[in-house]
Design an enzyme around this catalytic site. Structure first.
Site, PDB file in Angstrom:
ATOM      1  CG  ASP A   1      -0.237  -0.034   2.537  1.00  0.00           C
ATOM      2  OD1 ASP A   1       0.799  -0.735   2.641  1.00  0.00           O
ATOM      3  OD2 ASP A   1      -0.705   0.619   3.489  1.00  0.00           O
TER       4      ASP A   1
ATOM      5  CD  GLU B   1       4.176   0.566   6.731  1.00  0.00           C
ATOM      6  OE1 GLU B   1       5.002   0.839   7.621  1.00  0.00           O
ATOM      7  OE2 GLU B   1       3.803   1.404   5.876  1.00  0.00           O
TER       8      GLU B   1
ATOM      9  CD  GLU C   1       9.067   0.558   5.061  1.00  0.00           C
ATOM     10  OE1 GLU C   1       9.218   1.509   4.275  1.00  0.00           O
ATOM     11  OE2 GLU C   1       7.968   0.277   5.585  1.00  0.00           O
TER      12      GLU C   1
ATOM     13  CG  HIS D   1       4.655   9.175   3.461  1.00  0.00           C
ATOM     14  ND1 HIS D   1       4.321   9.028   4.796  1.00  0.00           N
ATOM     15  CD2 HIS D   1       4.868   7.918   2.999  1.00  0.00           C
ATOM     16  CE1 HIS D   1       4.335   7.736   5.125  1.00  0.00           C
ATOM     17  NE2 HIS D   1       4.675   7.053   4.044  1.00  0.00           N
TER      18      HIS D   1
END
Length: 387
Positions: free
Chosen positions: A84, A160, A189, A363
């Site tokens: 996600d 997540e 990550e 993000h």
């Protein structure tokens, strides 16, 4: 309009080619919208691609997909990544959105798109490794792919980027921990291609003060709960966070007020004030020990724990971890933020973070990744898994 996305049932079925260059495969994944809660289409594509590989046994749990090799090798490792992303940018013209875009020729310039850094580059590496190591013997021989020296469990999971209670990996930990059993785990990550060991824990509490409401023109008739919270803020401001050495890595802690709420109107003395506090603590402490430390600092105030997750020790002394660090060839660093390596630590599996991309771009409206960073991550993991 940027910021909108196709409804999950409108996303067309996608076929992923796991023999494709890993940077181009990253772009293919970026083009499948998968904001948290809408991971169905990308989970379908990942599952379908993995089921074409004869060397893997595939299991689907909701929108989480687990694929395991069963070669009977002496060591098993987990490669894990979430499917996600956070919501798409709301800024008109932002490039870190869906579909993806390239600077110049695909595969050569910078790749832009939501999830480029967090963490579809890492997911592409997982898929490319699955294809290279566990595809048909004929394909591997034609490509000159070496045989794996370790059994591998590939974990792709949902939810997540939202509250921990919805985590697809957490769901697997609770309901099918046997699928995650391993000697060592790597969470892909973004780390800029450097091993980041373990992670800090995180604790959220609320400290509340109670006053007495009154008209602000007659303030002496009440008791101001916001004013009563001043000592809480003073203690937090005076607190000196520690740097704690754990298994050779230095973890910086932090303890901060992150939100404050109180008052009902501009002419009313507030009768209640709540300060939300976040403690990022080194993995030498349990969650309860961290909680006790915050309560000791705020003695005399009503403190309630609202959320928390323990950290994870880096586990770099494990032979598999040491061998991996040697292949990467860079000095490991601590992970200050909380990541899902902590879930593997709960299961007794030492884990590190290692993936392509700059975590500081995660993000952001200009989220992007360099294709060579994705390729370098793929090569490092391939070399280690076949050494």
């Amino acid at each position: 309009m940027i910021g909108e996305m196709t409804a999950p049932d409108e996303v067309p079925a996608v076929t992923l080619d796991l023999t494709r260059d890993v940077a181009l495969l990253t772009a293919d994944l970026l083009d499948i919208p998968s904001v948290s809660g809408t991971e169905g289409a990308i989970a379908d594509a990942v599952e379908a691609a993995l089921r074409t590989l004869p060397g893997l046994a595939v299991t689907r749990w909701g929108d989480a997909v687990v694929a395991r090799s069963e070669l009977g090798l002496a060591e098993r490792v987990v490669l894990a990544g979430h499917l996600d992303t956070v919501p798409l940018p709301a800024t008109e013209g932002a490039r870190g959105t869906v579909p993806s875009s390239w600077d110049g020729e695909p595969g050569k310039g910078t790749l832009w798109g939501r999830g480029a850094t967090d963490m579809k580059g890492g997911v592409a590496v997982q898929l490319a490794l699955a294809g290279a190591l566990f595809g048909s013997p004929q394909t591997r021989e034609a490509d000159g792919s070496p045989r794996p020296s370790r059994d591998v469990t590939f974990v792709f999971y949902d939810h997540e980027e939202v509250e921990a209670a919805k985590s697809g990996l957490g769901r697997l930990v609770r309901t099918a921990p046997e699928l995650l059993a391993a000697d060592f785990a790597i969470l892909l990550e973004p780390t800029g291609g450097t091993v980041e060991g373990g992670c800090n824990g995180t604790l959220r509490v609320e400290a509340t003060t109670i006053g007495e409401a009154a008209h602000s023109a007659r303030a002496w008739m009440g008791k101001n709960a916001i004013h009563a919270a001043a000592p809480i803020l003073a203690r937090l401001a005076a607190y000196e966070p520690e740097t704690v050495r754990v298994d050779g890595l230095d973890y910086r802690e932090s303890l901060n007020a992150v939100r404050i709420a109180g008052g009902t109107a501009g002419n009313v003395i507030p009768d209640r004030c709540t300060v939300e506090i976040n403690y990022r603590f080194a993995p030498d402490k349990s969650l309860d020990e961290a909680d006790a430390q915050v309560r000791a600092l705020l003695e005399g105030f009503d403190v309630v724990r609202t959320d928390g997750a323990p950290g994870a020790r880096p586990g770099l002394t494990h032979p598999a971890a040491a061998a991996f660090v040697a292949v990467v060839g860079q000095e490991p660093k601590p992970k200050y933020g909380w990541t899902d390596v902590a879930r593997f630590s709960e299961l007794g599996v030492p884990a590190v973070n290692f993936g392509p991309g700059d975590a500081l771009l995660a993000h952001k409206d200009d989220e992007r990744v360099e294709p060579e960073d994705v390729r370098a991550c793929f090569r490092a993991l391939r070399d280690w898994l076949t050494a």
